[in-house]
Motif scaffolding. Sequence first.
Motif, short mmCIF file in Angstrom:
data_model
loop_
_atom_site.label_atom_id
_atom_site.label_comp_id
_atom_site.label_asym_id
_atom_site.label_seq_id
_atom_site.Cartn_x
_atom_site.Cartn_y
_atom_site.Cartn_z
N ILE A 70 0.86 -1.19 0.00
CA ILE A 70 0.00 0.00 0.00
C ILE A 70 0.89 1.24 0.00
N GLN A 71 0.68 2.10 -1.01
CA GLN A 71 1.47 3.31 -1.14
C GLN A 71 0.54 4.49 -1.40
N LEU A 72 1.05 5.68 -1.16
CA LEU A 72 0.29 6.88 -1.48
C LEU A 72 0.11 6.99 -2.99
N ALA A 73 -1.08 7.41 -3.39
CA ALA A 73 -1.35 7.58 -4.82
C ALA A 73 -0.50 8.71 -5.37
N PRO A 74 0.03 8.54 -6.60
CA PRO A 74 0.85 9.60 -7.18
C PRO A 74 0.02 10.84 -7.48
N ALA A 75 0.66 12.01 -7.36
CA ALA A 75 -0.02 13.26 -7.68
C ALA A 75 -0.41 13.27 -9.14
N GLY A 76 -1.65 13.68 -9.40
CA GLY A 76 -2.10 13.73 -10.79
C GLY A 76 -2.78 12.46 -11.23
N GLY A 77 -2.91 11.48 -10.36
CA GLY A 77 -3.60 10.25 -10.73
C GLY A 77 -2.69 9.22 -11.35
N SER A 78 -3.27 8.20 -11.94
CA SER A 78 -2.52 7.10 -12.53
C SER A 78 -1.75 7.57 -13.76
N PRO A 79 -0.59 6.92 -14.04
CA PRO A 79 0.15 7.27 -15.24
C PRO A 79 -0.65 6.92 -16.48
N PRO A 80 -0.45 7.65 -17.59
CA PRO A 80 -1.24 7.39 -18.79
C PRO A 80 -0.91 6.03 -19.39
N ARG A 81 -1.89 5.42 -19.97
CA ARG A 81 -1.68 4.15 -20.67
C ARG A 81 -1.17 4.47 -22.08
N GLU A 82 0.03 4.02 -22.37
CA GLU A 82 0.66 4.36 -23.65
C GLU A 82 0.10 3.46 -24.75
N ALA A 83 -0.58 4.07 -25.71
CA ALA A 83 -1.22 3.30 -26.77
C ALA A 83 -0.20 2.60 -27.65
N VAL A 84 0.91 3.27 -27.97
CA VAL A 84 1.92 2.67 -28.85
C VAL A 84 2.57 1.48 -28.18
N LEU A 85 2.94 1.64 -26.91
CA LEU A 85 3.58 0.54 -26.19
C LEU A 85 2.62 -0.63 -26.03
N GLN A 86 1.38 -0.36 -25.67
CA GLN A 86 0.42 -1.45 -25.49
C GLN A 86 0.12 -2.13 -26.82
N GLY A 87 0.07 -1.36 -27.90
CA GLY A 87 -0.12 -1.97 -29.21
C GLY A 87 1.04 -2.86 -29.59
N THR A 88 2.25 -2.44 -29.24
CA THR A 88 3.44 -3.26 -29.52
C THR A 88 3.41 -4.55 -28.73
N VAL A 89 3.07 -4.45 -27.45
CA VAL A 89 2.99 -5.66 -26.61
C VAL A 89 1.91 -6.60 -27.14
N LEU A 90 0.78 -6.04 -27.56
CA LEU A 90 -0.30 -6.85 -28.12
C LEU A 90 0.16 -7.56 -29.40
N THR A 91 0.94 -6.87 -30.23
CA THR A 91 1.48 -7.49 -31.44
C THR A 91 2.41 -8.64 -31.09
N CYS A 92 3.28 -8.42 -30.10
CA CYS A 92 4.18 -9.49 -29.66
C CYS A 92 3.39 -10.70 -29.16
N MET A 93 2.32 -10.43 -28.41
CA MET A 93 1.49 -11.52 -27.90
C MET A 93 0.84 -12.28 -29.05
N ALA A 94 0.36 -11.55 -30.08
CA ALA A 94 -0.28 -12.20 -31.22
C ALA A 94 0.72 -13.09 -31.96
N ILE A 95 1.96 -12.62 -32.11
CA ILE A 95 2.98 -13.43 -32.79
C ILE A 95 3.34 -14.66 -31.97
N THR A 96 3.44 -14.48 -30.66
CA THR A 96 3.79 -15.60 -29.78
C THR A 96 2.75 -16.71 -29.85
N ILE A 97 1.48 -16.33 -29.83
CA ILE A 97 0.41 -17.34 -29.92
C ILE A 97 0.22 -17.80 -31.36
N GLY A 98 0.25 -16.85 -32.29
CA GLY A 98 0.01 -17.18 -33.69
C GLY A 98 1.02 -18.14 -34.26
#
Length: 490
Positions: A441-469
Amino acid sequence: MTKPTVDWFALAPSLALLGGTSLALLGAVLVPVVARKVFAAIAAALGFVAAGVWAGLLYSETPSASLEVADAITRDRFGALAQIVIAGAGLLAVGISYGHRTRAEHVGEYYALLAAAGAGMVFLVQANDLMTLFLGLEWFSICLYILCAIEIDLVSSLEAGLKYLVVGSFGSAVLLFGSALVYGATGELEFGAIARELESQGLLNDGLVLAGLAMILAGLGFKASAAPFHMWTPDVYEGAPTPVTAFMSAATKAVALVLALRVLVTAFPGEEELWTIAVAVIACVSLAVGNVAALVQRNLKRMLAYSSVSHAGFMLIAVAANNELGGRALLYYLIPYGAASLGAFGVVAARERELGERVTLDNVAGMGWERPLLGVAMWIFMLAFAGLPLTGGFVGKFYVFAAAYDAGRWWLVLAGVIATAISLYYYLAVIRALYMRMPDIQLAPAGGSPPREAVLQGTVLTCMAITIGSFFAVQPLIDVAEKATAQLPF
């Protein structure tokens, strides 16, 4: 003056990446600071895409192997398929890098160096003589030395760059000296000519040749992170910027192992009884060291570093098999392994950006519930590393074991199975931390949660698709690898 004929088509993948490098460098000077990162990333990404397209065309338009540019490079499907893997790894590395907090004055150079390293790699896998081999090796190595140390504000990054420079230079020197010994014994630089001279002059089992061969193996072992030449790997993987580590883990290993197979079967077929045993021993040492050392790691990047040492052992089993099945197994294995490795480091990069500190098994606790996409992806990547079904890692290990068994090396199969069983402990420990442990349990960061990076998440999703595919598209991939391996002189 007679000039060699240049097959520009064969050099197109390298030239495409050099074009991306030049564009990124121009952007670092001419483009305004606010747009420099976007411009450089797009330039590098386009370079990798163009290189992959040209490599695909090379594969399609090369039904038979040929020597080009005064026999300095080989135009064949084996090299073209490896270039496609490298280009894909580079493109995914650009996606992982995009959200990385690189200093504004260095961002253009960062992407330029990434593309330049890729250019050296796609050039190296075509090497057909010892001079081209060393040139390509130094080409991409110098780029990676700088990339590892590009975060000049971080001591860990500077330390990683220095360690990689010192140890990598030593490995390159060993390989260069070994090449000099082989040249001194045979008077030839071209791989095929070396094999012919060894046979015609009765130099098989010659002491000078064997010493040179041992040094060449050691030099390539440094680049492949194979034990006992792996001493730089955990420190450099941990200290380097995570996107650079991701690129190195997938692309550098692919280049070193593909090149090792080409050199051994083309230049030293007469010494196969010796080098197959040597490679098999290195494979077993890598499996043992990588898995045992990974058991006690808490830092996720160090654990993945030792995991890469272990996977170098699995891929060296395919090289030690010295048959077409082993060549197909190696080329196939590189696809799911590269995707899983890039994806795993992508998840680590995302967590680093959220926490602003190094990622350990303790601070990924509960991440599977906080970031469902990244949690599921990391879970799949760990299963792929472990070689479990519904991931390409399972098929990759199966083909590697089949190649070793076909070559009569059942003890390598046994070593691989034992190593896989050991690896389950630390791979499943990551999954347990993601889903079965509660975060502190930690104090919440100022400004709320960090943004979800669309490019990074898309890259990880692509890697996951290749791994399963790659598990479900086994036959097409194996067919492609079979046509590529058929052009090697097994």
